[in-house]
Design a protein around this motif. Structure first.
Motif, PDB file in Angstrom:
ATOM      1  N   LEU A   1      -1.856   9.334  -9.123  1.00  0.00           N
ATOM      2  CA  LEU A   1      -1.632  10.067  -7.877  1.00  0.00           C
ATOM      3  C   LEU A   1      -2.896  10.734  -7.327  1.00  0.00           C
ATOM      4  O   LEU A   1      -3.158  10.629  -6.120  1.00  0.00           O
ATOM      5  N   PRO A   2      -3.704  11.438  -8.143  1.00  0.00           N
ATOM      6  CA  PRO A   2      -4.917  12.041  -7.578  1.00  0.00           C
ATOM      7  C   PRO A   2      -5.846  11.017  -6.941  1.00  0.00           C
ATOM      8  O   PRO A   2      -6.434  11.281  -5.875  1.00  0.00           O
ATOM      9  N   ALA A   3      -5.977   9.852  -7.554  1.00  0.00           N
ATOM     10  CA  ALA A   3      -6.838   8.808  -6.981  1.00  0.00           C
ATOM     11  C   ALA A   3      -6.275   8.317  -5.653  1.00  0.00           C
ATOM     12  O   ALA A   3      -7.030   8.033  -4.715  1.00  0.00           O
TER      13      ALA A   3
ATOM     14  N   LEU B   1       0.846  -1.197   0.000  1.00  0.00           N
ATOM     15  CA  LEU B   1       0.000   0.000   0.000  1.00  0.00           C
ATOM     16  C   LEU B   1       0.880   1.244   0.000  1.00  0.00           C
ATOM     17  O   LEU B   1       1.658   1.461   0.930  1.00  0.00           O
ATOM     18  N   ILE B   2       0.760   2.052  -1.025  1.00  0.00           N
ATOM     19  CA  ILE B   2       1.658   3.193  -1.217  1.00  0.00           C
ATOM     20  C   ILE B   2       0.960   4.481  -0.792  1.00  0.00           C
ATOM     21  O   ILE B   2      -0.054   4.863  -1.386  1.00  0.00           O
ATOM     22  N   PRO B   3       1.475   5.167   0.234  1.00  0.00           N
ATOM     23  CA  PRO B   3       0.892   6.462   0.618  1.00  0.00           C
ATOM     24  C   PRO B   3       1.094   7.498  -0.484  1.00  0.00           C
ATOM     25  O   PRO B   3       2.174   7.582  -1.073  1.00  0.00           O
ATOM     26  N   ALA B   4       0.074   8.275  -0.748  1.00  0.00           N
ATOM     27  CA  ALA B   4       0.145   9.262  -1.827  1.00  0.00           C
ATOM     28  C   ALA B   4       1.227  10.301  -1.568  1.00  0.00           C
ATOM     29  O   ALA B   4       1.903  10.750  -2.505  1.00  0.00           O
ATOM     30  N   ASP B   5       1.425  10.687  -0.303  1.00  0.00           N
ATOM     31  CA  ASP B   5       2.409  11.747  -0.050  1.00  0.00           C
ATOM     32  C   ASP B   5       3.831  11.280  -0.338  1.00  0.00           C
ATOM     33  O   ASP B   5       4.644  12.026  -0.881  1.00  0.00           O
ATOM     34  N   SER B   6       4.150  10.026  -0.009  1.00  0.00           N
ATOM     35  CA  SER B   6       5.500   9.533  -0.294  1.00  0.00           C
ATOM     36  C   SER B   6       5.710   9.352  -1.799  1.00  0.00           C
ATOM     37  O   SER B   6       6.794   9.617  -2.324  1.00  0.00           O
ATOM     38  N   LEU B   7       4.661   8.923  -2.514  1.00  0.00           N
ATOM     39  CA  LEU B   7       4.768   8.804  -3.968  1.00  0.00           C
ATOM     40  C   LEU B   7       4.987  10.174  -4.603  1.00  0.00           C
ATOM     41  O   LEU B   7       5.827  10.323  -5.506  1.00  0.00           O
ATOM     42  N   ALA B   8       4.270  11.179  -4.138  1.00  0.00           N
ATOM     43  CA  ALA B   8       4.435  12.532  -4.679  1.00  0.00           C
ATOM     44  C   ALA B   8       5.857  13.036  -4.455  1.00  0.00           C
ATOM     45  O   ALA B   8       6.465  13.639  -5.355  1.00  0.00           O
ATOM     46  N   ARG B   9       6.414  12.779  -3.269  1.00  0.00           N
ATOM     47  CA  ARG B   9       7.797  13.185  -3.006  1.00  0.00           C
ATOM     48  C   ARG B   9       8.762  12.450  -3.934  1.00  0.00           C
ATOM     49  O   ARG B   9       9.704  13.029  -4.474  1.00  0.00           O
ATOM     50  N   GLY B  10       8.517  11.148  -4.097  1.00  0.00           N
ATOM     51  CA  GLY B  10       9.391  10.350  -4.946  1.00  0.00           C
ATOM     52  C   GLY B  10       9.369  10.805  -6.395  1.00  0.00           C
ATOM     53  O   GLY B  10      10.414  10.877  -7.051  1.00  0.00           O
ATOM     54  N   LEU B  11       8.192  11.138  -6.900  1.00  0.00           N
ATOM     55  CA  LEU B  11       8.082  11.609  -8.280  1.00  0.00           C
ATOM     56  C   LEU B  11       8.787  12.951  -8.452  1.00  0.00           C
ATOM     57  O   LEU B  11       9.454  13.198  -9.470  1.00  0.00           O
ATOM     58  N   ALA B  12       8.655  13.826  -7.460  1.00  0.00           N
ATOM     59  CA  ALA B  12       9.328  15.121  -7.540  1.00  0.00           C
ATOM     60  C   ALA B  12      10.846  14.952  -7.524  1.00  0.00           C
ATOM     61  O   ALA B  12      11.571  15.606  -8.289  1.00  0.00           O
TER      62      ALA B  12
END
Length: 322
Positions: free
Chosen positions: A301-303, A106-117
């Motif tokens: 990411l938005p979902a 289960l991937i938290p959206a905030d950590s994914l957003a940081r990783g993409l940035a």
């Protein structure tokens, strides 16, 4: 006299072929690797340095400088009880447990957003971070940060220019289909077989997109996209690329790609060594696949943000604490 090569790693695809047995043919030979095709699937024989992958059958080369001096395309191969025979060569995988990619989490959206940035920033800096500047579709990773326009990149590369509308359509579909489950899958015909390489760049990007969807928990979307891609792959690209796409549809890819995507999903604090390994995969295959994974993640990411907010509300906590 038979030469024995003890196999150290057998991917799930290769491990499925060998016990099935039967006669096959060598379909491609390179300096460090070769491909054998059987009714049950394809096997890629290479050195341990390749790292695990779904089709990989890895063994020390034991003095082999180049397989091109030993094997020919069209040469007979045989699989029997966990072993691969080619001429007087035997690759023994009977004691090896099949490798599969680690299960998604289960991937938290905030950590994914940081990783993409952080990925986008690293792709833009490239050389100062310790790896070669992204090639192929990897050049579209930096524009995610807004540092450069994707249209500008496409103007410099006809392959990217042709693919960009399809990429945009795929990302829009993946984001929309989480809400409208009946949203039609956009056509991908122009992507298959597009670009250079043993596995064309367009195929690699689609493979990465499929793997990304699977690892982000959107298997229903990956299955729908695969239902569109895989029948076309049988005629629009080569057998090796089609085999990798079939395994990508199940969420399987080279371990270095899985590890890099896992690091991105975890926030991307230690990306540089992963990206250095990505840069070593094929001419641009590593970057092409990672770009596909990245586009899938950006689209989803938005979902994932909405999911985390709903979970937080259900438990009475702030979404950022997840």
């Amino acid at each position: 006299m038979m030469r024995l090569f003890p196999v150290t790693t057998a991917g799930a695809g290769a491990a499925r072929v060998l016990p099935a047995g039967g006669e096959g043919r060598i379909i491609a030979v390179f300096r460090r690797s070769f491909y054998a095709a059987f009714d049950a699937g394809l096997v890629c024989v290479g050195p341990p340095g390749f790292g695990p992958g779904p089709l990989h059958l890895l063994a020390p080369m034991a003095g082999i400088v180049s397989w091109q001096a030993w094997l020919d395309v069209g040469q007979r191969a045989e699989a029997e009880a966990g072993r691969l025979f080619v001429g007087d060569l035997c690759f023994d995988a009977r004691s090896v447990r099949p490798w599969r990619a680690s299960p998604p989490w289960l991937i938290p959206a905030d950590s994914l957003a940081r990783g993409l940035a952080r990925l986008s920033a690293a792709a833009n800096e490239a050389r100062p971070t310790g790896f070669a500047r992204p090639t192929g579709f990897g050049r579209l990773i930096a524009p995610l940060s807004g540092s450069v326009s994707a249209v500008t990149v496409a103007a410099e590369d006809p392959v990217i220019a042709k693919a960009l509308p399809i990429i945009d359509a795929l990302m829009a579909w993946a984001g929309r289909a989480e809400i409208a489950r009946d949203a039609p899958v956009p056509p991908v015909t122009g992507m298959l077989g597009l670009g250079p390489g043993l596995t064309p760049s367009g195929d690699d990007l689609l493979a990465g997109f499929l793997v990304g969807l699977q690892r982000l928990g959107a298997s229903h979307l990956a299955d729908r996209l695969a239902a569109s891609v895989l029948p076309l792959a049988a005629t629009e690209t080569n057998a090796i690329s089609a085999a990798y796409l079939a395994w990508a549809a199940k969420g399987e890819a080279a371990a270095s790609l899985i590890d890099a995507f896992t690091e991105i999903c975890a926030g991307g604090d230690n990306l540089a060594p992963h990206l250095a390994r990505i840069a070593e995969i094929g001419h641009s295959s590593g970057w092409d696949c990672l770009a596909g994974m990245t586009f899938a993640a950006r689209a989803m990411l938005p979902a994932l943000v909405c999911r985390d907010q709903k979970v937080a509300e259900a438990f009475g906590r702030d979404a950022g604490a997840l």
